[in-house]
Design an enzyme around this catalytic site. Structure first.
Site, PDB file in Angstrom:
ATOM      1  N   LYS A 226     -15.654  51.732 -64.877  1.00  0.00           N
ATOM      2  CA  LYS A 226     -17.070  51.332 -64.541  1.00  0.00           C
ATOM      3  C   LYS A 226     -18.064  51.818 -65.312  1.00  0.00           C
ATOM      4  O   LYS A 226     -18.821  50.829 -65.745  1.00  0.00           O
ATOM      5  CB  LYS A 226     -17.417  52.034 -63.033  1.00  0.00           C
ATOM      6  CG  LYS A 226     -16.354  51.824 -61.830  1.00  0.00           C
ATOM      7  CD  LYS A 226     -17.209  52.234 -60.349  1.00  0.00           C
ATOM      8  CE  LYS A 226     -17.373  53.683 -60.496  1.00  0.00           C
ATOM      9  NZ  LYS A 226     -16.060  54.477 -60.581  1.00  0.00           N
ATOM     10  N   THR A 227     -18.226  52.946 -65.794  1.00  0.00           N
ATOM     11  CA  THR A 227     -19.192  53.625 -66.821  1.00  0.00           C
ATOM     12  C   THR A 227     -18.776  52.814 -68.145  1.00  0.00           C
ATOM     13  O   THR A 227     -19.759  52.283 -68.839  1.00  0.00           O
ATOM     14  CB  THR A 227     -19.018  54.912 -67.002  1.00  0.00           C
ATOM     15  OG1 THR A 227     -19.579  55.528 -65.570  1.00  0.00           O
ATOM     16  CG2 THR A 227     -20.157  55.305 -68.008  1.00  0.00           C
ATOM     17  N   GLU A 251     -25.036  60.784 -63.855  1.00  0.00           N
ATOM     18  CA  GLU A 251     -23.742  61.571 -63.916  1.00  0.00           C
ATOM     19  C   GLU A 251     -23.505  62.146 -65.181  1.00  0.00           C
ATOM     20  O   GLU A 251     -23.221  63.443 -65.287  1.00  0.00           O
ATOM     21  CB  GLU A 251     -22.498  60.680 -63.561  1.00  0.00           C
ATOM     22  CG  GLU A 251     -21.262  61.316 -63.361  1.00  0.00           C
ATOM     23  CD  GLU A 251     -19.997  60.337 -63.059  1.00  0.00           C
ATOM     24  OE1 GLU A 251     -19.233  60.840 -61.997  1.00  0.00           O
ATOM     25  OE2 GLU A 251     -20.142  59.106 -63.298  1.00  0.00           O
ATOM     26  N   ARG A 394     -18.008  52.227 -50.556  1.00  0.00           N
ATOM     27  CA  ARG A 394     -18.162  53.525 -50.017  1.00  0.00           C
ATOM     28  C   ARG A 394     -19.495  53.740 -49.279  1.00  0.00           C
ATOM     29  O   ARG A 394     -20.494  53.487 -49.989  1.00  0.00           O
ATOM     30  CB  ARG A 394     -17.901  54.788 -51.265  1.00  0.00           C
ATOM     31  CG  ARG A 394     -17.924  56.099 -50.701  1.00  0.00           C
ATOM     32  CD  ARG A 394     -17.830  56.902 -51.812  1.00  0.00           C
ATOM     33  NE  ARG A 394     -17.932  58.335 -51.503  1.00  0.00           N
ATOM     34  CZ  ARG A 394     -17.884  59.370 -52.247  1.00  0.00           C
ATOM     35  NH1 ARG A 394     -17.628  59.085 -53.433  1.00  0.00           N
ATOM     36  NH2 ARG A 394     -18.131  60.499 -51.770  1.00  0.00           N
ATOM     37  N   GLU A 395     -19.306  54.262 -48.331  1.00  0.00           N
ATOM     38  CA  GLU A 395     -20.545  54.877 -47.378  1.00  0.00           C
ATOM     39  C   GLU A 395     -21.544  53.799 -46.720  1.00  0.00           C
ATOM     40  O   GLU A 395     -22.235  54.235 -45.841  1.00  0.00           O
ATOM     41  CB  GLU A 395     -21.548  55.712 -48.266  1.00  0.00           C
ATOM     42  CG  GLU A 395     -20.819  56.948 -48.551  1.00  0.00           C
ATOM     43  CD  GLU A 395     -21.616  58.149 -49.438  1.00  0.00           C
ATOM     44  OE1 GLU A 395     -21.824  59.226 -49.120  1.00  0.00           O
ATOM     45  OE2 GLU A 395     -22.141  57.652 -50.557  1.00  0.00           O
ATOM     46  N   LYS A 436     -18.168  39.031 -54.386  1.00  0.00           N
ATOM     47  CA  LYS A 436     -19.299  38.248 -54.069  1.00  0.00           C
ATOM     48  C   LYS A 436     -20.081  37.757 -54.886  1.00  0.00           C
ATOM     49  O   LYS A 436     -20.554  38.175 -55.952  1.00  0.00           O
ATOM     50  CB  LYS A 436     -19.853  39.439 -53.079  1.00  0.00           C
ATOM     51  CG  LYS A 436     -21.385  38.456 -52.219  1.00  0.00           C
ATOM     52  CD  LYS A 436     -21.970  39.461 -51.472  1.00  0.00           C
ATOM     53  CE  LYS A 436     -23.379  38.843 -50.975  1.00  0.00           C
ATOM     54  NZ  LYS A 436     -24.232  39.806 -50.029  1.00  0.00           N
ATOM     55  N   ARG A 438     -23.559  35.431 -54.680  1.00  0.00           N
ATOM     56  CA  ARG A 438     -24.439  34.578 -53.625  1.00  0.00           C
ATOM     57  C   ARG A 438     -24.897  33.036 -54.540  1.00  0.00           C
ATOM     58  O   ARG A 438     -25.209  32.238 -53.678  1.00  0.00           O
ATOM     59  CB  ARG A 438     -25.701  35.262 -53.421  1.00  0.00           C
ATOM     60  CG  ARG A 438     -26.485  34.921 -52.323  1.00  0.00           C
ATOM     61  CD  ARG A 438     -27.787  36.022 -51.908  1.00  0.00           C
ATOM     62  NE  ARG A 438     -26.974  36.740 -51.039  1.00  0.00           N
ATOM     63  CZ  ARG A 438     -27.623  38.082 -50.741  1.00  0.00           C
ATOM     64  NH1 ARG A 438     -28.823  38.653 -51.364  1.00  0.00           N
ATOM     65  NH2 ARG A 438     -26.797  38.910 -49.912  1.00  0.00           N
TER      66      ARG A 438
END
Length: 501
Positions: A226-227, A251, A394-395, A436, A438
């Site tokens: 990702k990074t 991070e 996540r979360e 996704k 839009r």
């Protein structure tokens, strides 16, 4: 007989010792206007709340008017009096006589919007006084942790601003004009690129670039890159297209980030940059590219545990002073929304996600936020099973809801899956999954992944051409000191201070 103690009706607040901001005459005029004009409430319903009014009895009357409006009942002297009686507070507000007095002093509701604005401003002033008093009291407490207090202050002030933010409607004519201007501009661009280019051809074909006011979530499990993907995007944007960008690294430190960028740009393994075992050919690559890195319009902030309020403040300044066109955040779950109380971490992440989308709209720039995925990916079997899904975010499901685009970085090779269902070789490849979108289609883009250089490339991209002119540099033996940025927008400073804006 002893003298009866008089009830304190003074507007001087005993807590603060002086007159609180209030406009009692305006409160009475507004309440009176609401009872003589059946359409008046709709004009101020998004500006005033019961607590906006200062006098307690006026708050109760407004609450009664609010209840009538919600039940779609007429609002006048009789219905308001009846509602107050039902609520059991008619005598507390002064009885029918006070209601009649309010309406008798007003002949028109013509200025109700102006008067409501006055009341709203007074209410915000009272909130700020209360906020300042609480912070002042805690600041005098020597047992109070100052860093925590600053976070609480930031969060509380942000909460006040959010609660009192009012967005007015817009007639369609200027919006149509703006849309037509964008369409004309897009038509003039042969490549169809209307946003900030990603540097990846097929990704640009699908997205038309990162679009203003969009919140883009880039998600993946640990070790997916990702990074590295975000840094590759940043490198393309600031070095290839010279578009100012800001990277908030929650991070890694800014030196770690720049070292990874150096590895990406110069194609030198991160291990060699870490231990300094760099050969002559690699020093030439550094010499050739360090000048481009030094003048790249990239602004790095490595503040750990940054609050959404702090990000908002810095982002506004970057856009205003440095003309930054895109923000990147690594990563969303490391942010906090201090100052507000949350029942769970999920609620806090939802607030952060919603605030990031609001910030993108306010600044009219794209914001890219990296996000973790939960462990459910690891528990699924097979190629398709390891493929990330929106439910893996996540979360908070709010991340999916708030985002204009959700992109997963997925490397099947990490799970020892070397071929896809069509027999194509996946070794050294990364799937950029648009889950996704839009404003367009959802699709996969296959990129080359060169992990030793933390680098993503278009398929077919050749290695860097290192022939030609070599830039002069003092870096010619050993690692030495950190390079100095001489032409950076920050002036002369070492790279490890590049976050000081």
């Amino acid at each position: 007989m002893p003298e009866k103690k008089k009830k304190n009706t003074s507007p001087i607040d005993s807590v603060y010792g002086h007159l609180q901001p209030q406009a009692l005459d305006a409160e009475r005029v507004v309440l009176g206007a609401l009872m003589i004009d059946k359409d008046a409430f709709s004009m101020i319903s998004d500006t005033l709340r019961p607590e906006t009014l200062y006098e307690p009895r006026n708050q109760k009357i407004f609450r009664a008017i609010q209840s009538l409006s919600m039940e779609e009942k007429p609002i006048d002297i009789i219905t308001v009096t009846d509602q107050l009686a039902k609520d059991g507070v008619l005598e507390e507000v002064g009885g029918p006589g006070y209601i009649l007095e309010l309406s008798s002093k007003v002949v028109s509701s013509a200025n109700i919007v102006y008067h409501s604005h006055i009341l709203a401003q007074k209410y915000i002033a009272r909130q700020l006084i209360s906020f300042a008093s609480v912070i002042e009291t805690k600041a005098f407490d020597e047992s109070q942790d100052i860093d925590e207090l600053m976070q609480e202050a930031e969060g509380s002030l942000f909460e006040i601003s959010q609660k009192n933010l009012k967005q007015d409607y817009t007639q369609i004519e200027p919006v149509v004009k703006q849309a037509l201007e964008q369409l004309t501009k897009a038509a003039e661009n042969e490549g169809g690129l209307t946003g900030i280019p990603t540097g990846y051809d097929k990704l640009d074909d699908i997205t038309s670039g990162w679009q203003p006011s969009d919140l883009i979530i880039i998600a993946g499990r640990p070790a997916m890159g990702k990074t590295s993907f975000a840094l590759s995007l940043a490198k393309n944007i600031v070095m290839d297209y010279q578009i100012p960008a800001a990277f908030f690294s929650l991070e890694m430190s800014n030196v770690q980030l720049v070292n990874r960028l150096l590895s990406n740009v110069c194609e030198i393994s991160g291990k060699k940059i870490l231990n300094g075992q760099i050969d002559d050919e690699e020093w030439k690559r550094i010499d050739k590219n360090i000048g481009k890195m030094q003048v790249a319009p990239l602004y790095i902030d490595d503040t750990p545990g940054m609050s959404i309020f702090e990000l908002r403040t810095k982002a506004r300044r970057l856009v205003r002073e440095k003309n930054v066109k895109i923000l990147m955040i690594d990563y969303l779950q490391l942010m906090n929304a201090n100052g507000a109380r949350f029942g769970s971490r999920q609620e806090e992440v939802s607030t952060i996600s919603r605030s990031l989308k609001g910030l993108a709209k306010e600044l009219d720039i794209p914001i890219i936020a990296l996000s973790q995925l939960n462990r459910s990916v690891e528990n699924r079997e097979g190629n398709e099973g390891k493929r990330p899904q929106l439910s893996d975010l996540r979360e908070s499901g709010a991340i999916e809801q708030d985002a204009d685009m959700v992109i997963f970085v997925h490397r099947p090779e990490y799970y020892h899956i070397n071929q896809d269902d069509h027999g194509r070789d996946l070794r050294g490849k990364a799937q950029i999954i648009i889950a996704k979108h839009r404003k367009g289609e959802t699709k996969d883009v296959l990129l080359n992944f060169r992990g030793e250089f933390t680098r993503f490339e278009n398929p077919g991209d050749s290695h860097l051409d290192y022939e030609g002119e070599v830039f002069g540099s003092k870096i010619n033996s050993g690692v030495g000191d950190l390079p100095i940025i001489n032409d950076s927008p920050f002036g002369t400073m070492p790279i490890d201070n590049v976050d000081s804006f």
